[in-house]
Design a protein around this motif. Structure first.
Motif, short mmCIF file in Angstrom:
data_model
loop_
_atom_site.label_atom_id
_atom_site.label_comp_id
_atom_site.label_asym_id
_atom_site.label_seq_id
_atom_site.Cartn_x
_atom_site.Cartn_y
_atom_site.Cartn_z
N VAL A 21 0.89 -1.21 -0.12
CA VAL A 21 0.10 0.11 -0.03
C VAL A 21 1.02 1.30 0.11
O VAL A 21 1.47 1.62 0.86
N LEU A 22 0.97 1.90 -1.28
CA LEU A 22 1.89 3.00 -1.33
C LEU A 22 1.10 4.29 -0.96
O LEU A 22 0.16 4.49 -1.57
N LEU A 23 1.80 4.93 -0.13
CA LEU A 23 1.12 6.27 0.26
C LEU A 23 1.82 7.63 -0.05
O LEU A 23 3.29 7.68 -0.18
N ARG A 24 1.38 8.74 -0.41
CA ARG A 24 2.09 9.87 -0.63
C ARG A 24 1.16 11.16 0.03
O ARG A 24 0.14 10.91 0.26
N PRO A 25 1.81 12.08 0.45
CA PRO A 25 1.18 13.17 1.36
C PRO A 25 0.32 13.74 0.43
O PRO A 25 0.43 13.89 -0.73
N SER A 26 -0.96 14.19 0.89
CA SER A 26 -1.75 15.12 0.15
C SER A 26 -2.62 15.90 0.96
O SER A 26 -3.34 15.38 1.96
N GLY A 27 -2.05 17.38 1.04
CA GLY A 27 -2.77 18.30 2.18
C GLY A 27 -2.32 17.84 3.41
O GLY A 27 -1.25 17.30 3.80
N PRO A 28 -3.51 17.54 4.58
CA PRO A 28 -3.14 17.16 5.73
C PRO A 28 -3.22 15.83 5.88
O PRO A 28 -3.00 14.99 6.97
N GLY A 29 -3.73 15.06 4.82
CA GLY A 29 -3.76 13.55 4.76
C GLY A 29 -2.80 12.89 3.97
O GLY A 29 -1.68 13.26 3.72
N PHE A 30 -3.47 11.90 2.99
CA PHE A 30 -2.42 11.15 2.05
C PHE A 30 -3.21 10.39 1.03
O PHE A 30 -4.59 10.54 1.20
N GLN A 31 -2.76 10.07 0.23
CA GLN A 31 -3.35 9.28 -1.03
C GLN A 31 -2.51 7.95 -1.14
O GLN A 31 -1.57 7.86 -0.76
N VAL A 32 -3.57 6.93 -1.84
CA VAL A 32 -3.18 5.67 -1.79
C VAL A 32 -2.94 5.32 -3.20
O VAL A 32 -3.83 6.00 -4.14
N TYR A 33 -1.90 4.69 -3.95
CA TYR A 33 -1.63 4.19 -5.25
C TYR A 33 -2.42 2.90 -5.47
O TYR A 33 -2.22 1.97 -4.97
N VAL A 34 -3.22 2.89 -6.38
CA VAL A 34 -4.16 1.85 -6.60
C VAL A 34 -3.85 1.29 -8.42
O VAL A 34 -3.77 2.44 -9.00
N LEU A 35 -4.09 0.09 -8.66
CA LEU A 35 -4.20 -0.01 -10.20
C LEU A 35 -5.26 -1.15 -10.44
O LEU A 35 -5.62 -1.87 -9.54
N ARG A 36 -5.73 -1.19 -11.54
CA ARG A 36 -7.05 -1.85 -12.00
C ARG A 36 -6.26 -2.85 -12.97
O ARG A 36 -6.00 -2.95 -14.01
N ARG A 37 -6.63 -4.16 -12.27
CA ARG A 37 -6.07 -5.33 -13.10
C ARG A 37 -6.93 -5.54 -14.28
O ARG A 37 -8.09 -5.29 -14.30
N MET A 38 -6.20 -5.96 -15.30
CA MET A 38 -6.72 -6.38 -16.76
C MET A 38 -8.08 -7.24 -16.37
O MET A 38 -7.79 -8.48 -15.72
#
Length: 249
Positions: A21-38
């Motif tokens: 679960v890869l996170l990056r800062p976004s404002g006071p919180g964070f975002q999560v990196y997701v991908l959609r499997r074929m």
């Protein structure tokens, strides 16, 4: 649900796997990196985290010495799971959790040049192991940046089963996640609190909800210290006398 109703056993073995679960800062919180499997893949058409099965080449040197205890398996298997998590993150997102061997508190910054991409492709084709790549570049795995979060096992009635360890990691400074998977038709950084509209399997959705509850990256890091990634969660389908199916964790 039909597979659950019709299942009589025996269950196929669950293959060891790892996801990040890869996170990056976004404002006071964070975002999560997701991908959609074929849709042509197992569990296709749903959003997931970068990850995949453990490979025989996943035998890295690690900085932490408590992986067996944290993951609930013998040392060699634990190191293989950690190696798979780092390798899959590199293969599917182009993110490298590594730093100079002589400076283990640093992380690689620039991984955008063509040589990194050719190395990533070689690792993906199994022409080069992740350990060989790091050694050649004078780097060492930063496994201390992988925070164990949970362990999920696919229900017994599924024809393909995985024993999957979930890790959390913060996107290293100056690196970017890239859509290089080859197994996804879409990637995105999402607000975990607004992920309800995306199709996800129960382990993914449950993990996103847990991480969202931490509110901040610091909160996620603090929460990870108390997480149990050794004892697996196995979702079960219980069939009632009236034929209705209920998912339980």
């Amino acid at each position: 649900m039909k597979r659950a109703r019709d299942f009589t056993g025996p269950a196929v073995p669950a293959r060891p796997a790892a996801t990040v679960v890869l996170l990056r800062p976004s404002g006071p919180g964070f975002q999560v990196y997701v991908l959609r499997r074929m849709t042509t893949m197992a569990f296709g058409g749903v959003y997931a985290f970068p990850g995949g099965g453990v490979d025989p080449s996943d035998r890295p040197e690690t900085l932490r010495d408590d992986w067996a205890q944290r993951l609930g398996v013998p040392e060699d298997q634990a190191r293989a799971v950690v190696g798979a998590a780092a390798r899959e993150l590199f293969e599917e997102a182009g993110v490298v959790l590594a730093g100079p061997a002589a400076e283990p508190d640093r992380t690689v910054a620039d991984v955008d040049d063509p040589t990194w991409e050719s190395d990533r492709a070689a690792v993906l084709r199994r022409e080069l192991t992740m350990a060989e790549l790091l050694e050649r570049r004078g780097l060492r795995l930063r496994d201390d940046l992988l925070l164990p979060w949970a362990r999920w096992v696919t229900p017994e009635f599924e024809p393909k089963r995985f024993d999957t360890w979930f890790f959390v990691a913060l996107l290293p400074e100056a690196q970017e996640a890239r859509d290089v998977s080859g197994e996804a038709d879409r990637t995105a950084w999402i607000d975990p609190a607004k992920s309800a509209e995306l199709p996800m399997l129960p382990p993914t959705r449950h993990t996103v909800a847990q991480i969202a509850a931490a509110l901040s990256i610091a909160g996620v890091v603090a929460a990870s210290a108390g997480r149990d990634a050794a004892n697996p969660v196995m979702p079960r389908i219980e069939i009632g006398t009236d034929g209705t199916a209920t998912l339980t964790l």
